[in-house]
Design a protein around this motif. Sequence first.
Motif: not given
Length: 642
Positions: A260-283
Amino acid sequence: MHSPTIRLSLNFWVAINLLAYYNVYGIDMKLLPPIEAGAIPNLFVEISNENPSLLTTAALCAEGIDESLYNNFLSFLCRRGGVKGQFIIFRSKHLTFSHISVKEIEAFGQYLRPSNINNTNILLHKPTWSSSSQEIQTESFGATDGSYRSYYLSTNHNHPWLRVDMLKTYKVFTIAIQNRDPLSENRNLKIIGLISDYQHFNIHQSDMYSKKCFENQHPFESGEYRAWNCMHPTPVGRYAIVYLPLQESFSIFQMEAYGEEIANDDLSPLPIIKADRNSDNGSFDDRDAEQQYSIKAVDQLPFNVDWQQVYFSCTGNFKDNHQEGRFTIYLDNVYLVRQIVLLSLLPFNTNNFEDVQIAVENSFMQPQRQFCHLATTVRREHELYNCSLIGDRISFYKIDGTNKIRLCEVYVLGKKQAYNSVDLGTVENATMIFSMEGSTPHMNSFCDYSTNELFFQLKVYHKLNGVGFTLMETKSFTSDKGLQIFGINEKQEYILCSQFRNLLKITSPTPFTFPCSSEIIAKYVRIFSSSGSFRACNYYVISKQVVNNLIVNYRLEQGASSIIPSLIYATETNLSLLDCYKSCIKDDKCESFAYSTESKACMSSKFEILSEARDHLTTSTSLSYSVMYKKYVVLSLVCNGN
């Protein structure tokens, strides 16, 4: 694909977790010959909404009959209307074993609703790390990936362990494990499960840093799925750990936990909508571009290996020629970010994430970085970076070295309640800069000077919660007290806003914001570097509001000193001291003035005579001068008689 032989009896069962609540109408099985005589009539199927390893009763769906077997296909039709539940359980009616070889099982029914919280595996697809692994295909991710094609296998050493970050705090009721192979039957006999609030600790000190959930004391057969109810009091924590208290190699197919989750509103996973980078070159040089899309850093799949047999879920960035590489994670709103969780690539290599500047940024204001951490090296594949910064995106910046950023998954934790953009404050630019090196005032946009100490002025008093500037070149603030930022209140008291000790590495002029530890009412800000001079400009504050409840008093000093000429913006002659005083009062720009009793000259200055900078703001003279400057008092203090 290899088809398993299922061993069934009244006490030995096989279950399928449907991962949701269904009304099950029937089950079809494709069997492989030879089919053991008498096996079919002994079979029966039950439906349950509870994990069968913890259950004593379940609802009957159907029993096997020989007539339902045709061309090695066997069908079970549940009683009229279907049976509701999440788990399909296969058993035999006898205590002795029946054996059947199964090629495929299909169930059909109607979806009703999501799984009960208590039946949701809270370890599925959660990030893992371990004491060791025998090879890349047996890394710890195999224990929580939901696939029985992969597994975890450590090397042979003392007290091998596996840890899972549940990313939230849970009251854990049950931990379940599916044992792997015949060798694991004996070596997993003494397996122990723990729950902890600590990411990392010496497993020999588990009594100090964790709570025990279970300790197995019974034979644990090959392929057996077993669940243990946690000991009382029920353990609470963020990390689930299993280990062997002996020298051995440690291997399991899958690990699950229910709680059972113990609610902790001060340390919750935050919703992520996307990711990007300033180069098309992968690593990753050996991977195609489409295999390295930036979205893989936030796909919630913690498969942190570069192995052709496993879905590739890592990505990164590459910029050469001393350019700055950037990889950014975007949130769906503005939040107070408290922790950034990074899952790095295996095999582990510190070059994958070396000398990376981690910043929290805010698109609602002018572009600016709030420094969270400088990852000079990565100690383990699962890392936590703690800060307390407000923003809507997290960026990773890399310069030089391998020029590569490699990461497999990023999680952002913070205050669950999003910030209203109105509550963030506004950016208020400085009106004048006074450097203590050279005693020269500068326009805010003037960048061609270096200093280790300066004051800057705002138009009015503000309630500020951050101070920033554009840094012109790389600067290390690591020595002594580093960089200190003070707000100067109406009493000319110096209130520490922020202290920074780290390296700021850049390739071009870059704005940085330093949040204050508490709100400060100030019109002047002092910045001091005990790490030597730095070059910056475009100073600003983050203002929560303008402070209007101030009244002005004036302080008069008489003596052989005057305001330095570079601070004088206007000179009037043939005025009395009283007229000079009235002229300054009427002029909002006037913060202080010097009056010569001999020449009757009135010289107005935009800068207040600050106590800490008095020697730099005034100059000795052989004439007699009166120097007067504004002293602000909070109106509420005056009304209270203070």
